[in-house]
Design an enzyme around this catalytic site. Sequence first.
Site, PDB file in Angstrom:
ATOM      1  N   LYS A 111       0.825  -1.217   0.000  1.00 27.64           N
ATOM      2  CA  LYS A 111       0.000   0.000   0.000  1.00 27.64           C
ATOM      3  C   LYS A 111       0.855   1.261   0.000  1.00 27.64           C
ATOM      4  O   LYS A 111       0.476   2.263  -0.607  1.00 27.64           O
ATOM      5  CB  LYS A 111      -0.957   0.002   1.198  1.00 27.64           C
ATOM      6  CG  LYS A 111      -1.813  -1.247   1.252  1.00 27.64           C
ATOM      7  CD  LYS A 111      -3.284  -0.990   1.368  1.00 27.64           C
ATOM      8  CE  LYS A 111      -4.005  -2.289   1.100  1.00 27.64           C
ATOM      9  NZ  LYS A 111      -5.352  -2.293   0.826  1.00 27.64           N
ATOM     10  N   LYS A 194      -4.435  -9.878  -6.691  1.00 27.17           N
ATOM     11  CA  LYS A 194      -5.563 -10.165  -5.799  1.00 27.17           C
ATOM     12  C   LYS A 194      -6.778  -9.303  -6.158  1.00 27.17           C
ATOM     13  O   LYS A 194      -6.618  -8.136  -6.499  1.00 27.17           O
ATOM     14  CB  LYS A 194      -5.132  -9.855  -4.356  1.00 27.17           C
ATOM     15  CG  LYS A 194      -6.117 -10.304  -3.308  1.00 27.17           C
ATOM     16  CD  LYS A 194      -5.722  -9.842  -1.915  1.00 27.17           C
ATOM     17  CE  LYS A 194      -6.442  -8.563  -1.558  1.00 27.17           C
ATOM     18  NZ  LYS A 194      -6.541  -8.301  -0.116  1.00 27.17           N
ATOM     19  N   LYS A 197     -10.787  -4.538  -3.067  1.00 22.94           N
ATOM     20  CA  LYS A 197     -11.774  -3.478  -3.194  1.00 22.94           C
ATOM     21  C   LYS A 197     -11.152  -2.090  -3.281  1.00 22.94           C
ATOM     22  O   LYS A 197     -11.758  -1.180  -3.803  1.00 22.94           O
ATOM     23  CB  LYS A 197     -12.799  -3.554  -2.072  1.00 22.94           C
ATOM     24  CG  LYS A 197     -12.261  -3.385  -0.656  1.00 22.94           C
ATOM     25  CD  LYS A 197     -13.442  -3.388   0.321  1.00 22.94           C
ATOM     26  CE  LYS A 197     -13.110  -4.144   1.582  1.00 22.94           C
ATOM     27  NZ  LYS A 197     -12.028  -3.555   2.354  1.00 22.94           N
TER      28      LYS A 197
END
Length: 325
Positions: A111, A194, A197
Amino acid sequence: MERILSGIKPTGQLTLGNYIGALKNFKAFQEQGECFIFIADLHALTLPIEPETLRTNSRDIAAFYLAAGLDPNKCNIFLQSHVSAHAELNAIMQNYLYMGELSRMTQFKDKSQKLNKEKIGLGLFAYPVLMASDIVLYDATIVPVGDDQIQHVELTRDLVKRFNNRYGDILIMPKAVVTKVGARIMSLSDPTKKMSKSDPKGDIFLKDDINVMRKKIMSAVTDSEAIVKFDRENKPGISNLLTIYASLKGISIEDAEKEFEGANYGTFKRAVADAVIAEIEPFQKRYFEYLNSGYVDEVLEKGAKRAREISNATLKRVHDAVGLL
Ligand code: ATP
Ligand code: LTN
């Protein structure tokens, strides 16, 4: 008796990955012990998010929990931010996890890579401290998660060991429980990534129109071999569809492979789409019913009350152990 705890952070529209890796499995845990299933709204603040989006997503997840069969009489459903013990324990536990180990967390690396180096929030770095606090607050023994979260649960176990070595048997040791099939659903347009969302690429969203879902599955990226066989490395697209099919049907990957021996990709994809729709269509109906009723707020209030009882007791134990008056 087991204590089961898990959460989903309201960062975006829930995907089929969240459903197969998390939501769908929570229901069965209700029979194994007392369940605490929450909405990790404080965790959602670790990346920029619009206030209105956070509010909408949070209520959405509560309705999804109910639609997935969580029963408020067996399972405490609540918002993390409604139970102040999470933030309070976090303030203590941050002293027992080290910056070295936090900097090795895969989720943080993934991230933070996408952000400007100067603008990585402290909360994103310290994410696993809050998550560990979530877990130990409820004396959780079982933590159902998808495989991307195992590392965080392992770190929580290290923390428990470290803390108990120093202060005695204060915290309970948790264990991650990962679904056998479907712990990692991949993106339909890039099956090496992956399905996520917060970084949607060919995702199936649980709120998608049924026809859109079918279209996305029919156009999922595969390969040119035309053999339905599980091989993550060489056939990531087909392997992903096999995983989706097997987990929704509750069968093994081998049985799913057998079912499609000799079938062409069109037939196979149609069967996958049918399986997804058979499961998600009634689930969506229940979700909308819950969302449009006042029931969600009632459930969240009741869940928070019980969550406060349990978590405050743990917090008190920790205060006493470390010497806070
Ligand atoms: P984000 O993209 O915001 O990081 P996410 O989609 O990974 O979010 P989380 O809130 O982190 O979702 O995860 C909720 C639960 O769903 C976790 O238990 C996680 O392991 C599981 N999960 C998330 N994505 C997948 C996936 N693609 N396959 C299987 N399980 C998943
Ligand atoms: N980090 C998790 C969400 C989460 C969680 C938890 C899961 C926050 N606290 C405690 C299990 C137990 C995620 O990103 N899926």
